[in-house]
Design an enzyme around this catalytic site. Structure first.
Site, PDB file in Angstrom:
ATOM      1  N   GLY A 169      -7.614  -1.091  -8.958  1.00  0.00           N
ATOM      2  CA  GLY A 169      -7.339  -2.457  -9.387  1.00  0.00           C
ATOM      3  C   GLY A 169      -7.646  -3.426  -8.262  1.00  0.00           C
ATOM      4  O   GLY A 169      -7.547  -3.072  -7.086  1.00  0.00           O
ATOM      5  N   CYS A 226      -2.488  -0.260  -1.818  1.00  0.00           N
ATOM      6  CA  CYS A 226      -3.208  -1.504  -2.062  1.00  0.00           C
ATOM      7  C   CYS A 226      -4.379  -1.599  -1.114  1.00  0.00           C
ATOM      8  O   CYS A 226      -4.248  -1.286   0.072  1.00  0.00           O
ATOM      9  CB  CYS A 226      -2.258  -2.679  -1.832  1.00  0.00           C
ATOM     10  SG  CYS A 226      -3.004  -4.287  -2.112  1.00  0.00           S
ATOM     11  N   GLU A 239      -1.209  -5.907  -9.747  1.00  0.00           N
ATOM     12  CA  GLU A 239      -2.319  -6.858  -9.593  1.00  0.00           C
ATOM     13  C   GLU A 239      -1.878  -8.290  -9.911  1.00  0.00           C
ATOM     14  O   GLU A 239      -2.313  -9.235  -9.263  1.00  0.00           O
ATOM     15  CB  GLU A 239      -3.506  -6.471 -10.480  1.00  0.00           C
ATOM     16  CG  GLU A 239      -4.148  -5.133 -10.148  1.00  0.00           C
ATOM     17  CD  GLU A 239      -4.472  -4.946  -8.673  1.00  0.00           C
ATOM     18  OE1 GLU A 239      -4.775  -5.943  -7.984  1.00  0.00           O
ATOM     19  OE2 GLU A 239      -4.401  -3.803  -8.200  1.00  0.00           O
TER      20      GLU A 239
END
Length: 188
Positions: A46, A113, A156
């Site tokens: 993502g 992330c 996200e």
């Protein structure tokens, strides 16, 4: 088409609140194409536009599930012969997404992330949520998300508010994560 640079903490732009998209044009399509290319290259599942420095409410997600129908591919990265299950590409674009009625029940996933490289931590989020968003033509869609997809879209969407997954951790855990990241960077 281009791979764009991914911003990493402590870049102040990651704290910016992104603006809604109003023009569904070629510029938006080009941004999304670059975002997918950047995400696959990283690799990640993502990416929010702000992570490539564009403060717009645009997300790309592809959970890249294992493809049970495909033949396993032998891969020899380490000299050993082992089979690697190919993944399916299921690219999805979410423009101006909103969460409607998140579930009270929480699910815990270990999150990472691309803007906080090599750091992973457990985060609790609503296990299901209804999401409303627009596609590249501006058409509105709504869908109930659950499982990894629910976690991923909420992660996200946090980026659009300038929030990172480590911001959900206790202060101590967050400081430990950032210290670890500093150490990893010094080694590199």
């Amino acid at each position: 088409m281009a791979i764009r640079q991914i911003l990493e903490v402590p870049d102040p732009r990651l704290k910016v609140v992104s603006e809604p998209v109003t023009a569904f044009d070629d510029e938006l399509r080009a941004l999304v194409t670059d975002m997918f290319e950047t995400m696959y290259d990283a690799p990640g599942i993502g990416l929010a536009a702000i992570q490539v420095g564009v403060p717009k409410r645009v997300l790309v997600i592809d959970l890249q599930p294992d493809d049970p129908d495909a033949e396993p591919v032998p891969c020899n990265h380490d000299g050993h012969h082992h089979h690697h299950q190919p993944t399916k590409k299921e690219p999805r674009v979410f423009v101006n997404p909103e969460i409607l009625d998140p579930a009270d029940e929480l699910a815990t996933y270990q999150e990472g992330c691309l803007s906080v490289p090599e750091i992973y931590a457990d985060v609790d989020r609503p296990a299901r949520c209804r999401v409303r968003w627009q596609d590249l033509d501006g058409a509105v869609h709504e869908e109930v998300m659950e499982g990894l997809m629910a976690t991923c879209i909420q992660h996200e969407m946090d980026h659009l508010e300038g929030v990172l997954f480590i911001d959900h951790l206790s202060r101590l855990k967050r400081q430990m994560a950032l210290k670890k990241l500093d150490k990893l960077r010094k080694v590199a």
